[in-house]
Write a protein that holds these residues in place. Sequence first.
Motif, mmCIF file in Angstrom:
data_model
loop_
_atom_site.group_PDB
_atom_site.id
_atom_site.type_symbol
_atom_site.label_atom_id
_atom_site.label_comp_id
_atom_site.label_asym_id
_atom_site.label_seq_id
_atom_site.Cartn_x
_atom_site.Cartn_y
_atom_site.Cartn_z
ATOM 1 N N ALA A 129 19.311 -66.811 118.332
ATOM 2 C CA ALA A 129 20.458 -66.472 119.181
ATOM 3 C C ALA A 129 21.746 -66.495 118.373
ATOM 4 N N ASP A 130 22.595 -65.512 118.638
ATOM 5 C CA ASP A 130 23.838 -65.352 117.876
ATOM 6 C C ASP A 130 24.919 -64.844 118.823
ATOM 7 N N LEU A 131 26.043 -65.559 118.892
ATOM 8 C CA LEU A 131 27.182 -65.132 119.699
ATOM 9 C C LEU A 131 28.404 -65.074 118.802
ATOM 10 N N CYS A 175 35.336 -67.066 116.098
ATOM 11 C CA CYS A 175 34.240 -68.019 116.001
ATOM 12 C C CYS A 175 32.888 -67.327 116.108
ATOM 13 N N ARG A 176 31.862 -68.041 115.653
ATOM 14 C CA ARG A 176 30.485 -67.568 115.721
ATOM 15 C C ARG A 176 29.584 -68.745 116.024
ATOM 16 N N GLY A 177 28.644 -68.552 116.975
ATOM 17 C CA GLY A 177 27.698 -69.595 117.321
ATOM 18 C C GLY A 177 26.274 -69.124 117.144
ATOM 19 N N THR A 178 25.410 -70.005 116.618
ATOM 20 C CA THR A 178 23.994 -69.675 116.428
ATOM 21 C C THR A 178 23.146 -70.847 116.912
ATOM 22 N N SER A 179 21.914 -70.519 117.338
ATOM 23 C CA SER A 179 20.978 -71.547 117.804
ATOM 24 C C SER A 179 19.622 -70.911 118.050
ATOM 25 N N ALA A 180 18.642 -71.746 118.415
ATOM 26 C CA ALA A 180 17.320 -71.210 118.761
ATOM 27 C C ALA A 180 17.375 -70.459 120.074
ATOM 28 N N THR A 181 18.079 -71.004 121.067
ATOM 29 C CA THR A 181 18.233 -70.336 122.366
ATOM 30 C C THR A 181 19.686 -70.393 122.796
ATOM 31 N N LEU A 182 20.067 -69.452 123.658
ATOM 32 C CA LEU A 182 21.431 -69.373 124.154
ATOM 33 C C LEU A 182 21.418 -68.981 125.625
ATOM 34 N N SER A 183 22.077 -69.759 126.466
ATOM 35 C CA SER A 183 22.278 -69.425 127.869
ATOM 36 C C SER A 183 23.759 -69.178 128.083
ATOM 37 N N PHE A 184 24.090 -68.153 128.917
ATOM 38 C CA PHE A 184 25.505 -67.855 129.138
ATOM 39 C C PHE A 184 25.726 -67.380 130.562
#
Length: 426
Positions: free
Chosen positions: A31-33, A38-47
């Motif tokens: 997951a990439d936002l 700014c930039r956010g990364t993780s295994a999963t992303l909920s929004f």
Amino acid sequence: DAGRPERALTVSGVSLVYSRRERSGRVEGEADLRTGGCRGTSATLSFAANADETALESAVFEGKARMVFDGGPAGARGESEVAAARIAVAFSRQPSAVDFVDAGGDVVLTLRTPAGQELRLVAPGAVLKLDRDAGPTSWTASGGILAEIVEDGGFVRLEGETASFEASSGLVQVHRRPGQPAVAESAESRIEADEIISGPGREDLRASGDVDCLLRPGEGSRAQGFFSPTEDVSISCNSLVFRGGGPVAMFTGNVRARQGADLLRAAELEIARGTGDMRGRGGVAAALDQAAAGEAAGGRVELGGQDMVYLSGTRTLTLSGKAYVQLPRARLEAGSVSAALGRDGNAVESLEAKAGVSVAKDRYEGRAESASYRAATRRMTLTGRPVLTDGKGGSARGGKLTFDLADDKILIENEGPGRATTIVRS
């Protein structure tokens, strides 16, 4: 708003599911936002999106979550990043602008300023508030924190239960853990206290509440008053202030400074960190080892008064306001007393006293306008209309009165042409 890149927001990952009815989505895998600044990364992303689906209201990163905030144009606001097991963010009404970050689980926060200072914080949880143009404006961390501030090749480490930061002041505030003090440690010192405030510079520090300070020797370490520069000095007090850009370290409230057998007590103590000069106020007492100054092995001298000034250039310690010196065999009291300390150690080599001088030894007391003492001969000489009393109503006057502490004798020298010396066994 793709027409305005600074406001654009993109979301990507291995898979994306979005519900228009609930205005929420979920990204699985890589997951990439990305949004302005700014930039956010993780295994999963909920929004979650706002009512008209033109911007996001919130997002949650989970699984090796990481957010990076850039430094703006030419790095004008510094760079920062946060890594954690979970990071929740909220967006301001300004499209695509993150203004709140709540990180939990093995949090690592890194902040870099344009001036070159870097802060690295490790904690179970942290909360940040951000400004799109200014970057992080404040943060708090809790659950047991460990931080390190690095600047100009030096460092300070901070430990405590909680920590907070305000960009407007540049101050990091750390509080103690239950049963354990907050700690600030550098190459030059270690400080333990209920509360520690560091900043805005790396060497700027304040501490309060049961303060224990260890000043360390070593290359580049600060001068330590009349204490030896080759050994640790321990100082306890109610509060202390170090100013990296200023010349004075201030210790306040029930001050106790110790190095080996040497002890200094005062209500307030200032140490000029460049020169080693010292000032004490509010009732001062210094107990110094005298084995190297002609006294018996293990002998000590205590000097005291309302105020104290120590000049490192001349190794002179001056007490004023009900000043006194307690020698192993006699006590001196005067309006002011100056002591010359040895170059090796703090042995008192000589004393000069003025104004209302009184010397007491056993039942004898001598009074005069001034007095001098030489440790090498262990002789105290009173001048200026000296008077000797014996505690039984007897008295004697002369031009000079000498207490010979080595031989337990008192010498009274008469004035005038018929000069004579009377010896009294004390």
